[in-house]
Design an enzyme around this catalytic site. Structure first.
Site, short mmCIF file in Angstrom:
data_model
loop_
_atom_site.label_atom_id
_atom_site.label_comp_id
_atom_site.label_asym_id
_atom_site.label_seq_id
_atom_site.Cartn_x
_atom_site.Cartn_y
_atom_site.Cartn_z
N GLU A 35 0.82 -1.21 0.00
CA GLU A 35 0.00 0.00 0.00
C GLU A 35 0.85 1.26 0.00
O GLU A 35 0.50 2.27 0.61
CB GLU A 35 -0.95 -0.01 1.20
CG GLU A 35 -1.94 -1.15 1.15
CD GLU A 35 -2.90 -1.17 2.32
OE1 GLU A 35 -2.89 -0.23 3.15
OE2 GLU A 35 -3.68 -2.14 2.41
N CYS A 36 1.95 1.23 -0.70
CA CYS A 36 2.90 2.34 -0.76
C CYS A 36 2.78 3.03 -2.11
O CYS A 36 2.41 2.41 -3.11
CB CYS A 36 4.32 1.76 -0.59
SG CYS A 36 5.66 2.94 -0.73
#
Length: 161
Positions: A35-36
């Site tokens: 989730e970067c």
């Protein structure tokens, strides 16, 4: 055997992942997260793996949840995400801590006191190029894309391709 190759990690599927299997191979170790903002690098990492695999190169993805809690999933969720979303076929380890008092011995070797390129890991997708003898040849920032000319040059030189 080098201290690097003496380590055994755990793969996402729960099996042992002895780093000895990378002895004699060039390895790009990358702490990864699902989730970067840099997660799209999985595409270029997979392409790099496919391009150089036959020349003695591999990528090792090391999920880490220490930066903004950007790797919240369990092992099965991470594996599914990487495989289905990005077609990842290179090895992935279980989640590891890369900084602080709980950092994994792998990251103590890569970036700890006495390492060739010491210092805290700054964010997800920081990269270490490790030669077949377990020596760290280079360290690349998280924002360095896997297809960056400097990274590709380091790989080409180490593989002599």
């Amino acid at each position: 055997m080098s201290a690097f190759h003496a380590l055994t990690l755990t793969a996402l599927d729960g099996t042992e992942l002895p780093l000895e299997q990378f002895k004699g191979r060039l390895l790009l170790v990358v702490n990864v997260a699902s989730e970067c903002g840099l997660t799209q690098q999985y595409i270029a990492l997979q392409a790099l793996y496919e391009q150089y695999q036959a020349h003695g190169f591999s990528v090792l993805g090391v999920p880490c949840n220490q930066f903004g809690k950007q790797e919240p999933g369990n092992a099965a969720e991470i594996q599914t995400f990487c495989t289905e979303r990005f077609g990842v076929t290179f090895p992935l380890t279980e989640k590891l801590d890369v900084n602080g008092s709980t950092n994994h011995p792998l990251y103590r070797l890569l970036a700890g006191e006495g390492a060739e390129f010491p210092g805290e890991i700054t964010w997800n997708f920081e990269k270490f190029l490790v030669d077949g003898q377990g020596r760290v040849l280079a360290r690349f920032s998280p924002r360095t894309e896997p297809n960056d000319p400097q990274l590709l040059k380091a790989i080409d030189e180490a593989l002599a391709v």
